[in-house]
Design an enzyme around this catalytic site. Sequence first.
Site, PDB file in Angstrom:
ATOM      1  N   HIS A 130      24.858  43.203  30.383  1.00 44.17           N
ATOM      2  CA  HIS A 130      25.655  44.240  31.066  1.00 44.17           C
ATOM      3  C   HIS A 130      25.310  45.667  30.641  1.00 44.17           C
ATOM      4  O   HIS A 130      25.647  46.612  31.364  1.00 44.17           O
ATOM      5  CB  HIS A 130      27.150  44.038  30.794  1.00 44.17           C
ATOM      6  CG  HIS A 130      27.698  42.742  31.294  1.00 44.17           C
ATOM      7  ND1 HIS A 130      27.587  42.341  32.603  1.00 44.17           N
ATOM      8  CD2 HIS A 130      28.370  41.737  30.651  1.00 44.17           C
ATOM      9  CE1 HIS A 130      28.170  41.152  32.740  1.00 44.17           C
ATOM     10  NE2 HIS A 130      28.648  40.764  31.581  1.00 44.17           N
ATOM     11  N   ASP A 167      24.747  32.778  33.219  1.00 45.45           N
ATOM     12  CA  ASP A 167      26.021  33.208  32.632  1.00 45.45           C
ATOM     13  C   ASP A 167      27.045  33.329  33.771  1.00 45.45           C
ATOM     14  O   ASP A 167      26.681  33.650  34.904  1.00 45.45           O
ATOM     15  CB  ASP A 167      25.785  34.576  31.973  1.00 45.45           C
ATOM     16  CG  ASP A 167      26.944  35.095  31.142  1.00 45.45           C
ATOM     17  OD1 ASP A 167      26.783  35.156  29.915  1.00 45.45           O
ATOM     18  OD2 ASP A 167      27.987  35.462  31.718  1.00 45.45           O
TER      19      ASP A 167
HETATM   20  O1  V1P Z   1      37.414  42.163  32.729  1.00 49.58           O
HETATM   21  C1  V1P Z   1      36.930  43.063  32.054  1.00 49.58           C
HETATM   22  C2  V1P Z   1      37.360  44.503  32.110  1.00 49.58           C
HETATM   23  C3  V1P Z   1      38.807  44.701  31.939  1.00 49.58           C
HETATM   24  N1  V1P Z   1      38.924  45.217  33.281  1.00 49.58           N
HETATM   25  C4  V1P Z   1      39.520  46.444  33.483  1.00 49.58           C
HETATM   26  C5  V1P Z   1      37.476  45.079  33.438  1.00 49.58           C
HETATM   27  N2  V1P Z   1      35.944  42.847  31.175  1.00 49.58           N
HETATM   28  C6  V1P Z   1      35.416  41.520  30.919  1.00 49.58           C
HETATM   29  C7  V1P Z   1      34.089  41.667  30.208  1.00 49.58           C
HETATM   30  C8  V1P Z   1      33.369  40.366  30.066  1.00 49.58           C
HETATM   31  C9  V1P Z   1      32.039  40.510  29.361  1.00 49.58           C
HETATM   32  C10 V1P Z   1      31.241  39.234  29.391  1.00 49.58           C
HETATM   33  C11 V1P Z   1      29.936  39.353  28.639  1.00 49.58           C
HETATM   34  C12 V1P Z   1      28.926  38.297  29.004  1.00 49.58           C
HETATM   35  O2  V1P Z   1      28.575  38.340  30.358  1.00 49.58           O
HETATM   36  C13 V1P Z   1      27.586  38.478  28.223  1.00 49.58           C
HETATM   37  C14 V1P Z   1      27.638  38.560  26.765  1.00 49.58           C
HETATM   38  O3  V1P Z   1      29.437  37.013  28.761  1.00 49.58           O
HETATM   39  C15 V1P Z   1      36.391  40.759  30.075  1.00 49.58           C
HETATM   40  C16 V1P Z   1      36.922  39.513  30.337  1.00 49.58           C
HETATM   41  C17 V1P Z   1      36.640  38.623  31.462  1.00 49.58           C
HETATM   42  N3  V1P Z   1      37.595  37.767  31.787  1.00 49.58           N
HETATM   43  O4  V1P Z   1      35.591  38.642  32.059  1.00 49.58           O
HETATM   44  N4  V1P Z   1      36.876  41.212  28.938  1.00 49.58           N
HETATM   45  C18 V1P Z   1      37.696  40.242  28.468  1.00 49.58           C
HETATM   46  N5  V1P Z   1      37.726  39.192  29.321  1.00 49.58           N
HETATM   47  C19 V1P Z   1      38.415  40.321  27.215  1.00 49.58           C
HETATM   48  C20 V1P Z   1      39.329  39.324  26.883  1.00 49.58           C
HETATM   49  C21 V1P Z   1      40.030  39.413  25.668  1.00 49.58           C
HETATM   50  C22 V1P Z   1      39.777  40.490  24.803  1.00 49.58           C
HETATM   51  C23 V1P Z   1      38.832  41.444  25.139  1.00 49.58           C
HETATM   52  C24 V1P Z   1      38.143  41.363  26.343  1.00 49.58           C
HETATM   53 ZN    ZN Z   2      29.476  36.046  30.539  1.00 51.07          ZN
END
Ligand code: V1P
Ligand code: ZN
Length: 331
Positions: A130, A167
Amino acid sequence: MNDPTCRVLLVSGDEIARYGFGDGHPFGTDRHEAFMRELHKRGMDGRVLRASARPATREELEWFHLAAYVDLVRERSVTGHGYLDAGDTPAFRGVYEAASHVVGGTLTAVEAVMAGTARRAFIPIGGLHHAAPERAAGFCVFNDCGVAVHYLRRKHQLKRIAYVDIDAHHGDGVFYAFEDDPDLLFADLHEDGRYLYPGTGRAEETGAGPARGTKLNIPLAPGAEDDEFHLAWARVEEYLLAGKPEFILLQCGADSLAGDPITHLRFTEAAHAHAAARLCVIADELGHGRVVGMGGGGYNRQNLARAWTGVVGAFLDSQAQQGSVGEIAAR
Ligand code: V1P
Ligand code: ZN
């Protein structure tokens, strides 16, 4: 490692294990250990060549990232305060060193395959797909995948490189950086962006400008299982065989498996092993055999351990088959 026919390299160690976020963040520093433990449990750690990661140089980072952003990560690395993006990627003390070792680790893997000391290589904490040139995003500080593409072009004059991503999240950092580059083959299976971060990767996104029509994005509905994976995967194989890449990078995020805490796909670890095995067959058929796997996401520790050891196992099996073909030919 005393089997001379074994030419699968694992890039691992404390330098990359330090990449991770504390306080209950899904991307914790325990992910590396979860994988290494499973590799040991399956008796595979003695079957691979081993290397630790080197740090990427500033010049290498700047092949993909803006100098001002590299400076910002270096500054935040000293205090460890604040976020590097809108709220998913906290800074921590030593984040610059850890993140530059992840990039250098992926380059270590790629270098070994190009030098012929390994035919395949795997790095568990790589695949930070990302990160954008000017900012961190979604747990990803520096984009090792993108730097690896530039490395292969600058140091080895390769032109057509394939980036394959299974992924659950779309590899937006890689996609948009090479959106108008027809020689970067891009195939990405992911959970539909209407339901999951980062929201991109619609099937209609096939590239821009001279690359329009050349990229493959395959969004899948939440809950998609191995049957849907296999249907989509057949399209990836067709795409790669037509595109004839000179090197294949696989981002094999284990968050596409059932039971991941932050996504909704329902593949089994067999999907990851299948992808790795088939990419080896394709790379061998193309005459070079060059495949590097990067761990990517995966937040259920048992899932990531099983999926990534399955990928390494597929690499080892493909080597054994290659060895036996070679032995037969030599008789
Ligand atoms: O959903 C979001 C943000 C919050 N919104 C406003 C947008 N971010 C995701 C980021 C996921 C990153 C994944 C990395 C990879 O592709 C490669 C290493 O796997 C996110 C999510 C989700 N459900 O996708 N952040 C979190 N969950 C999160 C959960 C708990 C604590 C911190 C972050
Ligand atoms: Zn991911």
